[in-house]
Design an enzyme around this catalytic site. Structure first.
Site, PDB file in Angstrom:
ATOM      1  N   TYR A 179     -16.219  16.872 -16.218  1.00 31.82           N
ATOM      2  CA  TYR A 179     -16.462  15.429 -16.206  1.00 31.82           C
ATOM      3  C   TYR A 179     -17.536  15.118 -15.153  1.00 31.82           C
ATOM      4  CZ  TYR A 179     -15.873  10.452 -15.646  1.00 31.82           C
ATOM      5  OH  TYR A 179     -16.122   9.107 -15.561  1.00 31.82           O
ATOM      6  N   ARG A 216       0.851  -1.199   0.000  1.00 34.08           N
ATOM      7  CA  ARG A 216       0.000   0.000   0.000  1.00 34.08           C
ATOM      8  C   ARG A 216       0.881   1.242   0.000  1.00 34.08           C
ATOM      9  NH1 ARG A 216      -1.614   1.786   4.545  1.00 34.08           N
ATOM     10  NH2 ARG A 216      -2.390  -0.177   5.381  1.00 34.08           N
ATOM     11  N   ASP A 272      -7.091  18.923 -14.913  1.00 32.53           N
ATOM     12  CA  ASP A 272      -7.392  17.564 -15.366  1.00 32.53           C
ATOM     13  C   ASP A 272      -6.911  17.487 -16.810  1.00 32.53           C
ATOM     14  OD1 ASP A 272      -8.524  15.237 -16.414  1.00 32.53           O
ATOM     15  OD2 ASP A 272     -10.280  15.347 -15.112  1.00 32.53           O
ATOM     16  N   LYS A 280      -7.745   6.396 -19.768  1.00 33.54           N
ATOM     17  CA  LYS A 280      -7.998   6.917 -21.101  1.00 33.54           C
ATOM     18  C   LYS A 280      -6.718   6.841 -21.944  1.00 33.54           C
ATOM     19  CE  LYS A 280     -11.862   7.612 -18.989  1.00 33.54           C
ATOM     20  NZ  LYS A 280     -12.260   8.881 -18.385  1.00 33.54           N
TER      21      LYS A 280
HETATM   22  C1  LIG Z   1     -12.840   9.332 -17.174  1.00 30.60           C
HETATM   23  C2  LIG Z   1     -12.495  10.645 -16.624  1.00 30.60           C
HETATM   24  C3  LIG Z   1     -12.313  10.828 -15.256  1.00 30.60           C
HETATM   25  C4  LIG Z   1     -12.532   9.699 -14.255  1.00 30.60           C
HETATM   26  O1  LIG Z   1     -11.583   8.680 -14.367  1.00 30.60           O
HETATM   27  P1  LIG Z   1     -11.869   7.126 -14.045  1.00 30.60           P
HETATM   28  O2  LIG Z   1     -10.581   6.481 -14.406  1.00 30.60           O
HETATM   29  O3  LIG Z   1     -13.034   6.700 -14.874  1.00 30.60           O
HETATM   30  O4  LIG Z   1     -12.180   7.056 -12.586  1.00 30.60           O
HETATM   31  C5  LIG Z   1     -11.939  12.079 -14.820  1.00 30.60           C
HETATM   32  N1  LIG Z   1     -11.761  13.112 -15.682  1.00 30.60           N
HETATM   33  C6  LIG Z   1     -11.940  12.968 -17.000  1.00 30.60           C
HETATM   34  C7  LIG Z   1     -11.734  14.140 -17.904  1.00 30.60           C
HETATM   35  C8  LIG Z   1     -12.305  11.747 -17.527  1.00 30.60           C
HETATM   36  O5  LIG Z   1     -12.495  11.609 -18.841  1.00 30.60           O
END
Ligand SMILES: *Cc1c(COP(=O)(O)O)cnc(C)c1O
Length: 390
Positions: free
Chosen positions: A98, A46, A170, A195
């Site tokens: 998001y 962890r 982000d 992503k």
């Molecule tokens: C998918 C996404 C998230 C969340 O991420 P997860 O891996 O699905 O928890 C946050 N910000 C953006 C811009 C995203 O496309």
């Protein structure tokens, strides 16, 4: 070193004992201590795991930050960042956000007294005027999801610095290959590594990178305390994905540009949202602060009925949530990713029942446009058939 090279070298040669080129998957929960009071640097997974360390060093290098910290999902990464704040703290956040981040703030962190103003961060005056005495941070998505609005990072960071706020970006859509917010002065970058960073729709992961060591230590403390770590197998998948990020992003973008241009010429299409189109309001800003426009686009259609038609009839482009993988995916934001945002807010933002979001993959462009062509043509002939006979 250029970013293409940094990417390929992600996790290379991390095992001096064997010379293994690929980072081994250290599938171990715990590590033996050499003797009392001594550690190999790894005690319990962890806290730290060697496969995870390799990944975290790689993402820190990519974003040009001091510390990288990885999490089990993008939302876990974003949660770790929000744990930096205390009851009474106020955040200024991009309004076209998001959906999961919106839900996290509005349904969870609000219970702990974190206050949020959602503003159009593409308008720096709106940022400035929403700053309060208690404001602690500015949270920006650029481009936004799904309307691809561009915020001026330099201007936003300047405002944040003047008011002593942290800037959190982000960077999921652009990736460090196209946009490096920490270099522009932001404090924290977050990613849904599910992503583009992983890129193959086969792992769910998140990362945080901080510009400064001290902030990174705080995030690491949250990681160890709250425990939303990324497992060694998933760290390895992410390391493998990173190696081809540059190639993938170039192709995603090339395909997205062509599809965006093609869609603008279809009479059924009302509007195309892609920052690489010269008439996109964020085109200039995006050109200045990023080295590309990415592989995401959205478009609205005039006839609501075309939405389900496309979702059901596209053959190659898969109707599925998520984005950033090699496979092209189409999403209906109002019903999927953004369903947790109340309808009137959604409509006021432009996330209507006529809007579709496309994550353009790396398939051959002729096949992608071909898929749209055949579906639009089928739709056109189906409409002709139901016209009343005169
Ligand atoms: C998918 C996404 C998230 C969340 O991420 P997860 O891996 O699905 O928890 C946050 N910000 C953006 C811009 C995203 O496309």
């Amino acid at each position: 070193m250029q970013i293409e090279t940094i990417l390929v070298r992600a996790g290379l040669g991390k095992d001096p004992a064997t010379g293994s080129v690929s980072t081994p998957i250290y599938q171990s929960a715990t590590f033996a201590h050499p003797r009392l009071g001594e550690s190999t640097g790894y005690d319990y997974s962890r806290t730290a795991n060697p496969t995870r360390t390799a990944l975290e060093e790689a993402v820190a290098a990519l974003e040009k930050g001091a510390v990288g910290v990885s999490f089990s999902t993008g939302m876990a990464a974003i949660t770790a960042v929000f744990f930096l704040f205390k009851p009474g703290d106020h955040l200024v956040v991009s309004e076209d956000l998001y959906g999961g981040t919106y839900r996290l703030l509005n349904e969870m962190f609000c219970q702990y007294g974190i206050e949020v103003s959602y503003v159009d961060t593409s308008d720096s005056k709106a940022i400035e005027s929403s700053v309060r005495e208690s404001t602690k941070a500015l949270f920006i998505e650029t481009p936004t999801n799904p309307l691809m609005k561009i915020s001026d990072l330099k201007k936003s960071i300047d405002i944040a610095k003047r008011h002593d706020l942290l800037t959190i970006v982000d960077n999921t859509f652009m990736t460090p290959y196209f946009q490096q917010p920490l270099v522009l002065g932001a404090d924290i970058v977050v990613h849904s590594a599910t992503k583009y960073l992983s890129g193959h729709n086969d792992v769910v992961a998140g990362v945080v990178v901080t510009r400064e060591e001290s902030l990174g230590e705080k995030i690491r403390f949250v990681q160890n305390s709250a425990g939303g770590i990324l497992g060694p197998q998933d760290c390895w998948l992410l390391l493998r994905g990173l190696k081809t990020l540059a190639l993938r992003m170039d192709r995603h973008q090339e395909n997205a540009q062509q599809i965006a241009e093609w869609l603008t010429r279809q009479p059924e299409v009302e509007q195309v949202y892609y920052p690489g189109l010269a008439d996109h309001p964020g085109y200039e800003t995006c050109s200045q602060q990023a080295s590309g426009f990415g592989g995401m686009l959205s478009f609205s259609v005039k006839d609501k009925a075309l939405v389900p038609y496309l979702l059901e009839h596209l053959k190659l482009i898969t109707f599925a949530e998520s984005l950033g993988g090699v496979e092209s995916l189409i999403t209906f934001p109002a019903r999927q990713t953004h369903a947790d945002i109340p309808e009137e807010i959604r409509n006021s933002l432009g996330i209507t029942d006529q809007l579709l979001r496309l994550s353009v993959g790396i398939e051959h462009i002729d096949d992608l446009i071909g898929d749209f062509k055949q579906t639009f043509n089928q739709y056109r002939s189906s409409k002709e058939q139901v016209l009343p006979v005169k």
